[in-house]
Design an enzyme around this catalytic site. Sequence first.
Site, short mmCIF file in Angstrom:
data_model
loop_
_atom_site.label_atom_id
_atom_site.label_comp_id
_atom_site.label_asym_id
_atom_site.label_seq_id
_atom_site.Cartn_x
_atom_site.Cartn_y
_atom_site.Cartn_z
N ASP A 38 0.87 -1.18 0.00
CA ASP A 38 0.00 0.00 0.00
C ASP A 38 0.90 1.23 0.00
OD1 ASP A 38 -2.23 1.88 0.47
OD2 ASP A 38 -3.36 0.10 1.04
N HIS B 174 2.02 1.53 -3.18
CA HIS B 174 1.20 2.47 -3.93
C HIS B 174 1.86 3.84 -4.07
CE1 HIS B 174 -2.73 0.05 -2.97
NE2 HIS B 174 -1.85 -0.64 -3.67
#
Length: 378
Positions: free
Chosen positions: A219, A241
């Site tokens: 993430d 991410h």
Amino acid sequence: MHLNTTLLVSLALGAASVLASPAPPAITAPPTAEEIAKRATTCTFSGSNGASSASKSKTSCSTIVLSNVAVPSGTTLDLTKLNDGTHVIFSGETTFGYKEWSGPLISVSGSDLTITGASGHSINGDGSRWWDGEGGNGGKTKPKFFAAHSLTNSVISGLKIVNSPVQVFSVAGSDYLTLKDITIDNSDGDDNGGHNTDAFDIGTSTYVTISGATVYNQDDCVAVNSGENIYFSGGYCSGGHGLSIGSVGGRSDNTVKNVTFVDSTIINSDNGVRIKTNIDTTGSVSDVTYKDITLTSIAKYGIVVQQNYGDTSSTPTTGVPITDFVLDNVHGSVVSSGTNILISCGSGSCSDWTWTDVSVSGGKTSSKCTNVPSGASC
């Protein structure tokens, strides 16, 4: 008896001076010799009783050594409200029992603290026991890892964290906090259901500096949800991410201001540079700079700005304006199935952007960019 005029004036002025002076501060009793001796003590805690013993005795120690502590299931290693200036050292392997709960596994608060790791240490969340591909969106309830809340003038450095169940650092309500040379290795989660393993989530904090972080996760490497004067440098982010602002909007604090990302690499990640504001909310994002950022093998978007996060099929909304957004020497590659740049702005809500020496290639050119401000390209 007659007093001369000079003496009368002198006495009057002296009286006035006494009346105008503030009351002296309350005098508290000095610490006893025993209290001073206790605070100067190095305390070592270990084993299955180490967490509870440390929590009970934490204010009696100037240095706390956590040696091979096994934190029981459903329990927080509670290092909150430490005495000013306390030094905490993680030594050996710190482990945690299994239970479905929200955590955190570790919580620290106080002023002028120093949190470090001894050579060869690890803080092992053994996250595979919780991983199910759902992260915080469902499935098993997973404990967040490290609550760095209400910290002031403190340093967390040299920690090695392995396999967190979900989010790693939550930084909230903290000021003048430095996180230095942190390693977060959640690479085992790539093929085993790790999800929402954000490395550093920052909210309602000021003057937070993160330098030299090495992150393998699934993430955001960094997500600044609110706060001011945030600085991230020398980072290496893999598998996640990217370096993110947001998502902003819909919280109690929805202001992001003066954030800088510099001299960092993002590799094998879904996104590189990312700003996301939640649709139909209010707030502001201003003075955000990404400088000297290298992107390698980005899967989805090299650079992405979305003012419709949460419902990307809808028209971007204008409640969280993004202003003074600077990109300087941001370059690198996106895989062929990805998109180089996507900008989805509301009407007039993105302005005063300055992009210099921006080169992202290898992916597709988006046909869905909207309201791209002058100074940027899509």
